[in-house]
Scaffold this active site. Structure first.
Site, mmCIF file in Angstrom:
data_model
loop_
_atom_site.group_PDB
_atom_site.id
_atom_site.type_symbol
_atom_site.label_atom_id
_atom_site.label_comp_id
_atom_site.label_asym_id
_atom_site.label_seq_id
_atom_site.Cartn_x
_atom_site.Cartn_y
_atom_site.Cartn_z
ATOM 1 C CG ASP A 179 -8.213 4.412 -0.295
ATOM 2 O OD1 ASP A 179 -8.150 3.179 -0.162
ATOM 3 O OD2 ASP A 179 -7.341 5.183 0.146
ATOM 4 C CG ASP B 137 -2.121 0.871 1.121
ATOM 5 O OD1 ASP B 137 -2.437 1.305 -0.006
ATOM 6 O OD2 ASP B 137 -2.769 1.128 2.150
ATOM 7 C CD GLU C 77 -0.247 5.293 -4.286
ATOM 8 O OE1 GLU C 77 -1.059 4.360 -4.365
ATOM 9 O OE2 GLU C 77 0.247 5.679 -3.209
#
Length: 816
Positions: A510, A431, A434
Site C-alpha cells: 500500500d 492479502d 502478516e
C-alpha cells in the site's frame, strides 16, 4: 495513538460498529501483551565463554563452550551452516526447516586443522577460522577476508550476532523494506507488518523483511542468511563510523545461519538452491494486470474489460478484490453482485484475460458459515493461552485465524480453493497475511501470546508471526498443485518469509501516491531480488491517493519493465484505468503496454533462467561486479535505475517536469532502445528525456528478442565507436519457448554472434520438441547497416538494417 486522519479513514472503511469493535479488541490485546511481556524476565547478557572441547568429522566440527554449543557444517565448497545453541537446553529452539528446500547435499571433503588457539576449516572456495572465544572469520580461497564476526551473545532466550564491517562495504537485501537501497546507517525491524493502509519512504517495518543480505567490499562479497523467524532487529553502522559493525538480535530461537562466499551471482544461485527457486510462471502472469478495490459488481468488471478492448490496450489479468465476497467471507461469492461468476470468467477468458481472486486468512465468526463451522470442529484456528479461540477484527468483523503451522490445517484450508477454481479463477492473491488484525492504535498484529502448533513443537506468536504468510502461501500452492496439476500454480502474496519464492510472487503493498514512493519502489524491488524474490512490482500510481497524470504515466513507464505489472488502488480513489487521463497520456501508456508484450519473449526467457539459477530479473547496475573498485564504486550508489536481465538498462523518471536525467553506465557499450544513440561506460551522462519516453539502453554486443506480430525479431546490438567497429567477445542469448502454461514440450533457441570489425557471424542452435512458435525471423542490426547477408551460404535480400528469413544455422553479415 491513532491520528485523526487514521480514525476518519477507519470509520469510512469499516463503519462505526466495526470501529467500536476494534477499540474493544485493542484494549484486550494490550492487556494480553502486557501479561506476555511480564512473563519474559530479563536475563544477563552472556558470551559463549571458554572453549572446552572440539570434535571434528569429515565436513563438520562441533564446539563446546561454557555457555553455548557451536556446530559448523560445510554443505558445499562455498556454503557453511553455523548453528549456535544455548547450553541451557530449556532455552534451545532450533528452527523448523520452513525456509529450506534442499536438505540433502553431496558430501564435501573439508580440511579441518585444530591448533592451540583456533580451528581452521578449508575448502577449495572458502576458509573458516574459529577462535577460542567464539569469534569467526570467513575468507576466500586465496585468503582475502570476507567477514569477521565477534563472539555472539546469549540474551535470555535469544541471541545477538555482531560482525565487523569494512570501510568500503555496502550492504543490500533484507527482503522488503522502504528505508534505502544501500543499507548502511540504518536499523531494520524483522517483523512482518501492515503499515496501515499507506506508507512512504522511511517506513519500517513493512510486510516482508527477511534476515538475508549480501555484503560487497574491496576484498570480495558474500551472502548471509539467518534462519531464525522470531522477532528481531538488524542494524548496520554508517560508512563514516571509525569501527563500523553489523548487529542482528533475535528475541528467541537458536542462532542458525548460512554463509555463502561470493561472487554475487554465485551466492544468489547457491542461496536459491538452499531455499528454493520459483517454478516457471504461466506466460499470462507476465502481461498486464488491472485491479481496483472497488470493482463492486460483475457489471463493473465487464465495463473494464470492454474499456480495454475499446481503447485497444492489451490485458492479461483482472483482479477481484474483497468486493466479490459475500460479506467479506473468504471462499464465498456475493451472487447478487456477481450472479454468474463462472460466466463472467468465461467471457474474460474469451478476450484472453485471466481472473485472479483475493483471499484473506481471517474467517468471519458466523455459525451459519461453513468455513467457520468446519474450522472450529477441526480445531483449525489459533487459540489463546487459556484455550479460547482468538478473535481479531478484519474486514468481516470478528474473525478467527487458521493456524497454518499445522499440516492438517494447511490441507483443510487448501480444499476450499477448489470452489473458485471450479468457476474458472486462474490465480490467487493473498492479502492481510502478516497476519493483520485491526487495531485502534499500535501495531496491527495479533497478541504475542497466541499459540501455534509449529509442526507439533508448540510455539507462540513471537515465533510464528513471520512465517504465518509463508505457510498460508504453501497451503495455497499445494492446493493448486493438487486440484489443477496440469497447470502452473500462480499466487501473489503481500507477506512472506525466506523460501516464499517457491510458492508466491510479491508486490510492494500500500504505497502512497507520490514521486518519492515511485523512486522508493525501485530500491524495494532491487533488494527483493537480491534476497531471492525475483517476482515483485508496485501498485502503479501508488495504492493510496490520486496520482496526477504525469506521475501515473511515469510510474507506468517504469513498471512496464518490472516482473509484476499491475495497476491497483484503494477504495475511494479516483478511477485509474490506463485511459482515464486522456491524451496525450493514453497514447503514451498504450505504447508502453504494447512494448511490454513485444518484450515477452525476453522476459519469459529471463523467467526460465530464474527457475534454473535463481538470478533476479531486475538487477542492480553493479550486477557482475565481484568486488568494489574505483571503477565500480559509482554503480553501488545508483538507486534510481536497474538492469532487466543482462541486456536492458532502465533509467526511469522519478521527478515531475523532468527534461533530462543523469544515467550511470556500467563498463561497456550501450545503445538507446529508441534511437541507437551510443554511450560508453563506465561513466555518467546527462541524457535528455521527454514525457513520451523514459531512458532505456541495450548492452552491446547483445541480442534482444522481441515479438513483432507473429514474427520474432532478433535485435543485434553492435559495438561501434565514432563510426568504427570494435571487435568483441561472442554474445549469446537463449530464448525459451513452450505453450505458456502447463508442463508439456519446450524448446530453447540459442543465438550467438561474434563481431570482428565489419564482419558478423550469427549462429543458431535449437533443442527440445516444442515447435518454433513464430512464423518467421527478422534479424535487425542496431548501430550499423548491412552491405551483404549470406544465410547458410546463400546470399539473401535485405534492407539497410533488416533481414527477413526462415530458420537458419549460420548467417554471415558484412557491415558498411
Amino acid at each position: 495513538m491513532a491520528t485523526l486522519a487514521q480514525l476518519i479513514l477507519a470509520l469510512r472503511s469499516v463503519g462505526v460498529r466495526q470501529s467500536l469493535q476494534t477499540l474493544g479488541y485493542t484494549l484486550a490485546k494490550e492487556r494480553l501483551d502486557r501479561r506476555y511481556a511480564r512473563s519474559r524476565h530479563p536475563t544477563p547478557v552472556r558470551q559463549p565463554g571458554r572453549l572446552l572441547d572440539v570434535k571434528t568429522k569429515e565436513n563438520s566440527a562441533s564446539f563446546k563452550f561454557e555457555h553455548a554449543y557451536l556446530d559448523i557444517t560445510i554443505m558445499a565448497d562455498d556454503l557453511a551452516r553455523i548453528a549456535w545453541s544455548n547450553a541451557d537446553s530449556q532455552s534451545a529452539k532450533p528452527p523448523l526447516p520452513y525456509a529450506i528446500a534442499r536438505q540433502n547435499w553431496a558430501p564435501v571433503s573439508a580440511a579441518i586443522h585444530q591448533e592451540p588457539e583456533q580451528v581452521e576449516v578449508h575448502t577449495p572456495r572458502l576458509q573458516l577460522s574459529v577462535r577460542g572465544d567464539g569469534s569467526l572469520t570467513f575468507s576466500s580461497a586465496d585468503g582475502a577476508c570476507l567477514r569477521q564476526e565477534l563472539p555472539p551473545q546469549v540474551i535470555g532466550k535469544g541471541w545477538q550476532s555482531r560482525a565487523l564491517l569494512r570501510k568500503t562495504e555496502r550492504i543490500f537485501g533484507l527482503g522488503e523494506h522502504a528505508l534505502a537501497f544501500q543499507l548502511r546507517s540504518h536499523t531494520f525491524q524483522l517483523w512482518n507488518t501492515d503499515p496501515g493502509g499507506s506508507y512512504g519512504p522511511s517506513a519500517d517495518p513493512i510486510y516482508m523483511p527477511v534476515p538475508v543480505y549480501v555484503g560487497i567490499h574491496d576484498q570480495g562479497s558474500y551472502l548471509i542468511f539467518y534462519n531464525n523467524y522470531h522477532k528481531g532487529q538488524i542494524s548496520f553502522d554508517a560508512l563514516e563510523e571509525p569501527e563500523p559493525r553489523a548487529a542482528v538480535l533475535f528475541e528467541a530461537g537458536d542462532l542458525v545461519y548460512y554463509f555463502i562466499a561470493g561472487p554475487l551471482e554465485n551466492a544468489i544461485e547457491r542461496y536459491t538452491e538452499l531455499t528454493g527457486r520459483p517454478g516457471l510462471p504461466p506466460l499470462w502472469s507476465l502481461g498486464y494486470h488491472q485491479s481496483r478495490w472497488g470493482y463492486r459488481s460483475a457489471a463493473e468488471i465487464q465495463e473494464v474489460l470492454d474499456g480495454f478492448a475499446r481503447h485497444e490496450m492489451p490485458l492479461s489479468a483482472i483482479h477481484l478484490d474483497i468486493d466479490y465476497m459475500l460479506g467479506y467471507r473468504v471462499f464465498t461469492v456475493d451472487t447478487e453482485r456477481f450472479p454468474d461468476l463462472a460466466g463472467l470468467i468465461q467471457e474474460a477468458n474469451a478476450l484472453g484475460v485471466q481472473v485472479v481472486a483475493i483471499l484473506d486468512p481471517g474467517v468471519k465468526v458466523d455459525e451459519g458459515y461453513d468455513v467457520y463451522r468446519q474450522g472450529v470442529n477441526l480445531g483449525a484456528f489459533c487459540r489463546l493461552p487459556n484455550g479460547k479461540l482468538f478473535k481479531g477484527i478484519v474486514w468481516p468483523g470478528w474473525s478467527v485465524f487458521p493456524d497454518f503451522t499445522h499440516p492438517k490445517v494447511r490441507a483443510w484450508w487448501g480444499e476450499y480453493y477448489q470452489r473458485l477454481l471450479d468457476q474458472g479463477v486462474a490465480g490467487f492473491w493473498h492479502d492481510m497475511n502478516e497476519p493483520t488484525s485491526f487495531s485502534a492504535w499500535g501495531k496491527l498484529d495479533p497478541p504475542l501470546s497466541l499459540r501455534h502448533h509449529m509442526e507439533g513443537t508448540d510455539g507462540d506468536h513471537l515465533e510464528a508471526h513471520n512465517i504465518y504468510a509463508l505457510q498460508m502461501n504453501r497451503a495455497g500452492h499445494e492446493a493448486l498443485q493438487r486440484f489443477r496439476p496440469q497447470k502452473r500454480p500462480w499466487l501473489i502474496s503481500r507477506s512472506g518469509w525466506a523460501g516464499q519464492q517457491r510458492y508466491a510472487w510479491n508486490w510492494t503493498g500500500d504505497t502512497e501516491s507520490s514521486w518519492e514512493a515511485l523512486r522508493m519502489t525501485i530500491s524495494t524491488v532491487l533488494n527483493m531480488g537480491l534476497s531471492g524474490f525475483a517476482y515483485s512490482g508496485p501498485d502503479i500510481g501508488g495504492f493510496s491517493g490520486n496520482p496526477p497524470a504525469e506521475l501515473y504515466t511515469r510510474w507506468f513507464q517504469m513498471a512496464a519493465f518490472m516482473p509484476f505489472f499491475r495497476t491497483h488502488s484503494a477504495i475511494g480513489c479516483a478511477k485509474r484505468e490506463p485511459w482515464v487521463y486522456g491524451e496525450p497520456y493514453s497514447q503514451i501508456i498504450r505504447q508502453f503496454l504494447r512494448l511490454r508484450y513485444r518484450l515477452l519473449p525476453y522476459l519469459y526467457s529471463l523467467a526460465w533462467q530464474n527457475s534454473q539459477t535463481g538470478h533476479p530479473i531486475i538487477r542492480p547496475l553493479f550486477w557482475g561486479a565481484s568486488k568494489i573498485s574505483d571503477d565500480t564504486l559509482p554503480l553501488f550508489e545508483v538507486d534510481d535505475a536497474f538492469l532487466v536481465g543482462e541486456q536492458l538498462l532502465v533509467a526511469p523518471v522519478t521527478q515531475a517536469g523532468c527534461e533530462s536525467r543523469n544515467v550511470t553506465f556500467p563498463t561497456g557499450v550501450w545503445l538507446s532502445l529508441w534511437d541507437d544513440a551510443l554511450y560508453l561506460g563506465p561513466g555518467s551522462f546527462e541524457v535528455p528525456t521527454s514525457l513520451e519516453t523514459i531512458q532505456v539502453f541495450v548492452r552491446a554486443p547483445g541480442i534482444l528478442p522481441t515479438a513483432e506480430g507473429n514474427s520474432l525479431q532478433l535485435n543485434l546490438y553492435l559495438q561501434t565507436e565514432n563510426e568504427r567497429y570494435i571487435p568483441s567477445h561472442p554474445s549469446q542469448f537463449v530464448l525459451y519457448s513452450d505453450e505458456g502454461e502447463g508442463y508439456g514440450p519446450w524448446r530453447t533457441d540459442t543465438w550467438e554472434f561474434t563481431q570482428d570489425g565489419n564482419s558478423v557471424i550469427l549462429r543458431w542452435d535449437s533443442r527440445g520438441e516444442y515447435p518454433f512458435p513464430y512464423s518467421g525471423v527478422q534479424v535487425r542490426l542496431h548501430g550499423a547497416q548491412l552491405e551483404e547477408a549470406i544465410i547458410d551460404d546463400v546470399a539473401v535480400k535485405y534492407t539497410a538494417d533488416t533481414i527477413e528469413i526462415a530458420q537458419f544455422h549460420r548467417a554471415k553479415l558484412r557491415l558498411r
